[in-house]
Design a protein around this motif. Sequence first.
Motif, short mmCIF file in Angstrom:
data_model
loop_
_atom_site.label_atom_id
_atom_site.label_comp_id
_atom_site.label_asym_id
_atom_site.label_seq_id
_atom_site.Cartn_x
_atom_site.Cartn_y
_atom_site.Cartn_z
N UNK A 44 0.83 -1.20 0.00
CA UNK A 44 0.00 0.00 0.00
C UNK A 44 0.87 1.26 0.00
N UNK A 45 1.92 1.28 0.80
CA UNK A 45 2.84 2.43 0.84
C UNK A 45 3.42 2.68 -0.55
N UNK A 46 3.87 1.62 -1.20
CA UNK A 46 4.47 1.79 -2.53
C UNK A 46 3.42 2.19 -3.57
N UNK A 47 2.21 1.72 -3.40
CA UNK A 47 1.10 2.14 -4.27
C UNK A 47 0.87 3.65 -4.13
N UNK A 48 0.85 4.14 -2.89
CA UNK A 48 0.63 5.57 -2.65
C UNK A 48 1.76 6.41 -3.23
N UNK A 49 3.00 5.93 -3.11
CA UNK A 49 4.17 6.67 -3.60
C UNK A 49 4.28 6.58 -5.13
N UNK A 50 4.24 5.36 -5.66
CA UNK A 50 4.54 5.14 -7.08
C UNK A 50 3.36 5.38 -8.01
N UNK A 51 2.17 5.01 -7.58
CA UNK A 51 0.99 5.14 -8.45
C UNK A 51 0.24 6.45 -8.20
N UNK A 52 0.06 6.79 -6.94
CA UNK A 52 -0.72 7.98 -6.60
C UNK A 52 0.13 9.22 -6.43
N UNK A 53 1.45 9.04 -6.44
CA UNK A 53 2.42 10.13 -6.42
C UNK A 53 2.44 10.97 -5.14
N UNK A 54 2.07 10.37 -4.01
CA UNK A 54 2.17 11.08 -2.74
C UNK A 54 3.63 11.11 -2.31
N UNK A 55 4.13 12.28 -1.91
CA UNK A 55 5.53 12.37 -1.48
C UNK A 55 5.76 11.56 -0.19
N UNK A 56 6.90 10.90 -0.11
CA UNK A 56 7.24 10.14 1.10
C UNK A 56 7.18 11.02 2.34
N UNK A 57 7.56 12.28 2.17
CA UNK A 57 7.62 13.21 3.32
C UNK A 57 6.24 13.47 3.94
N UNK A 58 5.16 13.17 3.21
CA UNK A 58 3.80 13.39 3.75
C UNK A 58 3.17 12.10 4.27
N UNK A 59 3.91 10.99 4.23
CA UNK A 59 3.37 9.69 4.64
C UNK A 59 3.97 9.29 5.98
N UNK A 60 3.11 8.81 6.87
CA UNK A 60 3.51 8.35 8.19
C UNK A 60 2.99 6.92 8.35
N UNK A 61 3.77 6.06 9.00
CA UNK A 61 3.39 4.65 9.13
C UNK A 61 3.46 4.22 10.60
N UNK A 62 2.41 3.49 11.05
CA UNK A 62 2.40 2.85 12.36
C UNK A 62 2.73 3.80 13.51
N UNK A 63 1.92 4.80 13.69
CA UNK A 63 2.10 5.72 14.81
C UNK A 63 0.97 5.51 15.81
#
Length: 150
Positions: A44-63
């Motif tokens: 899902x993270x890679x889908x958001x980055x590679x397909x949907x073009x969301x910048x890594x800097x705006x993504x947070x995981x498991x907080x």
Amino acid sequence: MFQELNFPKFEYRFKSTENKVSIFDVIRKKFIILQPEEWVRQHCVHYLINEKKYPKSLINVEKELTINGLKKRYDIVVFNPNGSIYLIVECKSHSIKIDQKTFDQIARYNLTLNAEYLMVTNGINHYYCQMDTEAERYTFLKDIPDYTTL
């Protein structure tokens, strides 16, 4: 090797130590022990980055977050550039059926986080909705918007 998921393929890195396989998380910048839910989360993270073009800097995981005095953990959050929350993603193992309980869980998280969009996935089935906070309801969508539409 692992369950085939309904996400585009991506370049992943594995590491094996003490009979445990780990996968590299590009957001947390470390290897995470590979469990079925983590396999879905990484896709899902890679889908958001590679397909949907969301910048890594705006993504947070498991907080961690606190809801009604209880400590909970969200899977993935995507922020707007202004710091507000754009999207919450709840990931489940491919073997878990997504049902009303799953939506109730992400809806409870959203009472605290106030995201505009919600996504629930088990890697096989993906569900997307847009929140209408004033009417206190959500509308199901075919997909979530690309980052360029923010």
